[in-house]
Scaffold this motif. Structure first.
Motif, PDB file in Angstrom:
ATOM      1  N   GLY A 166       0.702  -1.102   0.307  1.00 49.39           N
ATOM      2  CA  GLY A 166      -0.091   0.304  -0.291  1.00 49.39           C
ATOM      3  C   GLY A 166       0.858   1.216   0.183  1.00 49.39           C
ATOM      4  N   LEU A 167       1.245   1.414  -0.759  1.00 52.79           N
ATOM      5  CA  LEU A 167       1.439   3.011  -1.402  1.00 52.79           C
ATOM      6  C   LEU A 167       0.718   4.781  -0.812  1.00 52.79           C
ATOM      7  CD1 LEU A 167       3.141   0.950  -3.217  1.00 52.79           C
ATOM      8  CD2 LEU A 167       3.947   3.209  -4.712  1.00 52.79           C
ATOM      9  N   SER A 168       1.074   5.560   0.344  1.00 55.17           N
ATOM     10  CA  SER A 168       0.828   6.301   0.498  1.00 55.17           C
ATOM     11  C   SER A 168      -0.486   5.362   0.992  1.00 55.17           C
ATOM     12  CB  SER A 168       0.008   7.002  -1.017  1.00 55.17           C
ATOM     13  OG  SER A 168       1.487   8.157  -1.319  1.00 55.17           O
ATOM     14  N   LEU A 169      -0.439   5.475   2.144  1.00 54.63           N
ATOM     15  CA  LEU A 169      -1.513   4.228   3.166  1.00 54.63           C
ATOM     16  C   LEU A 169      -2.250   5.145   3.217  1.00 54.63           C
ATOM     17  CD1 LEU A 169      -1.953   0.567   4.070  1.00 54.63           C
ATOM     18  CD2 LEU A 169      -2.659   3.025   5.917  1.00 54.63           C
ATOM     19  N   PRO A 170      -3.338   5.662   3.836  1.00 55.55           N
ATOM     20  CA  PRO A 170      -4.162   7.004   4.802  1.00 55.55           C
ATOM     21  C   PRO A 170      -4.791   5.774   5.982  1.00 55.55           C
ATOM     22  CG  PRO A 170      -5.264   6.575   2.463  1.00 55.55           C
ATOM     23  CD  PRO A 170      -4.358   5.737   2.505  1.00 55.55           C
ATOM     24  N   ALA A 171      -4.138   5.872   7.038  1.00 61.31           N
ATOM     25  CA  ALA A 171      -4.574   5.018   7.534  1.00 61.31           C
ATOM     26  C   ALA A 171      -5.892   5.269   8.736  1.00 61.31           C
ATOM     27  CB  ALA A 171      -3.554   4.189   9.090  1.00 61.31           C
ATOM     28  N   PHE A 172      -5.852   6.959   8.527  1.00 56.03           N
ATOM     29  CA  PHE A 172      -6.894   7.396   8.987  1.00 56.03           C
ATOM     30  C   PHE A 172      -8.535   7.271   8.931  1.00 56.03           C
ATOM     31  CE2 PHE A 172      -4.588  10.744   6.963  1.00 56.03           C
ATOM     32  CZ  PHE A 172      -5.565  11.422   6.448  1.00 56.03           C
ATOM     33  N   ALA A 173      -8.685   6.948   7.035  1.00 58.17           N
ATOM     34  CA  ALA A 173      -9.797   6.913   6.274  1.00 58.17           C
ATOM     35  C   ALA A 173     -10.773   6.088   7.115  1.00 58.17           C
ATOM     36  CB  ALA A 173      -9.292   6.853   4.814  1.00 58.17           C
ATOM     37  N   TYR A 174     -12.108   7.226   6.805  1.00 58.67           N
ATOM     38  CA  TYR A 174     -13.803   6.748   7.122  1.00 58.67           C
ATOM     39  C   TYR A 174     -13.289   6.102   8.320  1.00 58.67           C
ATOM     40  CZ  TYR A 174     -14.766   7.657   2.447  1.00 58.67           C
ATOM     41  OH  TYR A 174     -14.770   8.194   1.225  1.00 58.67           O
ATOM     42  N   ASP A 175     -13.027   6.978   9.026  1.00 57.23           N
ATOM     43  CA  ASP A 175     -12.688   6.360  10.823  1.00 57.23           C
ATOM     44  C   ASP A 175     -11.780   5.224  11.105  1.00 57.23           C
ATOM     45  OD1 ASP A 175     -14.587   8.469  11.572  1.00 57.23           O
ATOM     46  OD2 ASP A 175     -16.178   7.585  11.025  1.00 57.23           O
ATOM     47  N   TYR A 176     -10.708   5.255  10.691  1.00 54.90           N
ATOM     48  CA  TYR A 176      -9.617   4.244  10.753  1.00 54.90           C
ATOM     49  C   TYR A 176     -10.392   3.035  10.254  1.00 54.90           C
ATOM     50  CZ  TYR A 176      -7.345   8.362  13.348  1.00 54.90           C
ATOM     51  OH  TYR A 176      -6.586   9.233  13.245  1.00 54.90           O
ATOM     52  N   PHE A 177     -10.881   2.660   9.569  1.00 56.28           N
ATOM     53  CA  PHE A 177     -11.685   1.569   9.173  1.00 56.28           C
ATOM     54  C   PHE A 177     -10.666   0.150   9.113  1.00 56.28           C
ATOM     55  CE2 PHE A 177     -11.252   2.283   4.987  1.00 56.28           C
ATOM     56  CZ  PHE A 177     -11.002   1.106   4.262  1.00 56.28           C
ATOM     57  N   ILE A 178      -9.689   0.623   8.799  1.00 57.15           N
ATOM     58  CA  ILE A 178      -8.046  -0.349   8.611  1.00 57.15           C
ATOM     59  C   ILE A 178      -7.932  -1.219   9.784  1.00 57.15           C
ATOM     60  CG2 ILE A 178      -6.135   1.778   8.692  1.00 57.15           C
ATOM     61  CD1 ILE A 178      -6.824  -1.785   6.027  1.00 57.15           C
TER      62      ILE A 178
END
Length: 240
Positions: free
Chosen positions: A152-164
């Motif tokens: 995962g390049l440029s992974l936005p871990a915070f996206a959509y309430d940290y769903f990851i």
């Protein structure tokens, strides 16, 4: 080009690009190749199909690796995004689970039946950037018996309430499953640092160690295809 390929589980059609390395016909006819499934595939191989006129240059990168004897080549399956449903398809808790299931149940069997692939887990990988990075991670974690690893390049871990984070805690992966993640230090990527560090800490808490997790930060890189093209060789090297 696989025109109007049906992703049955998702209920949508997609024009999918397949890249075969230069070694595909020149090596032993029985030679089989690992496969990389790439999200936002319209940006991976051809500037003419890219939404921004710039590409990752994945094919050129693989050919350079072949020339340097760093690889015997990969088959690349580039899956274009759905322009209106992209965030939903790449979010596991919206349509991402169906998107992932379509790749595993519909697309992968077709690719394995029609190309010289290493169909086993050891030869199956996935890669994406931004939201595509999140669905790459989700697929590896949900289907660890299908995918050996992902990136995962440029992974936005915070996206959509940290769903990851919830995805990571939902599934158990095999001891040799691995994931590459990175981000830049400029523009949009400059906001990723804190959440990515939190995510890495959480993954280590879940038991990931050593080669299972590879992280890089590129201070002068931004959130764009050109910068991703400059470093896509790194996860590909791990896929070897």
């Amino acid at each position: 080009r696989l025109e109007r390929f049906e992703l049955k589980e998702l209920g949508r059609l997609r024009n999918i690009l397949v890249y075969l390395p230069s070694t595909y016909d020149s090596l032993n006819p029985s030679k089989k190749f690992p496969v990389v499934y790439i999200h936002d595939g319209q940006n991976a191989l051809d500037p003419n199909t890219s939404a921004f006129g710039k590409e990752w240059g994945v094919d050129e990168t693989i050919e350079t690796m072949i020339a340097k004897k760093q690889s015997e080549g990969f088959i690349v399956v580039a899956i274009p995004c759905h322009c209106r449903q992209r965030n939903s398809e790449y979010n596991y808790f919206e349509e991402g689970d169906l998107y992932a299931k379509s790749i595993v149940k519909d697309l992968k069997p077709y690719i394995d039946q029609n190309y010289h692939t290493i169909s086993e887990r050891r030869g199956t990988f996935t890669i994406g950037s931004s939201m595509g990075a999140l669905i790459s991670f989700s697929m590896v974690w949900e289907y660890p018996h299908v995918f050996k690893g992902g990136a995962g390049l440029s992974l936005p871990a915070f996206a959509y309430d940290y769903f990851i984070f919830e995805v990571a805690g939902k599934f158990s992966v095999l001891d040799d499953t691995f994931f590459y993640l990175d981000h830049g230090g400029r523009g949009q990527d400059a906001t990723y640092d804190e959440s990515v560090k939190e995510f890495i800490t959480y993954l280590k808490y879940l038991g990931l160690t050593g080669r299972q997790l590879v992280y890089h930060k590129f201070p002068y890189a931004g959130h764009n295809e050109v910068d991703w093209s400059h470093r896509v060789h790194l996860p590909l090297a791990y896929f070897e």
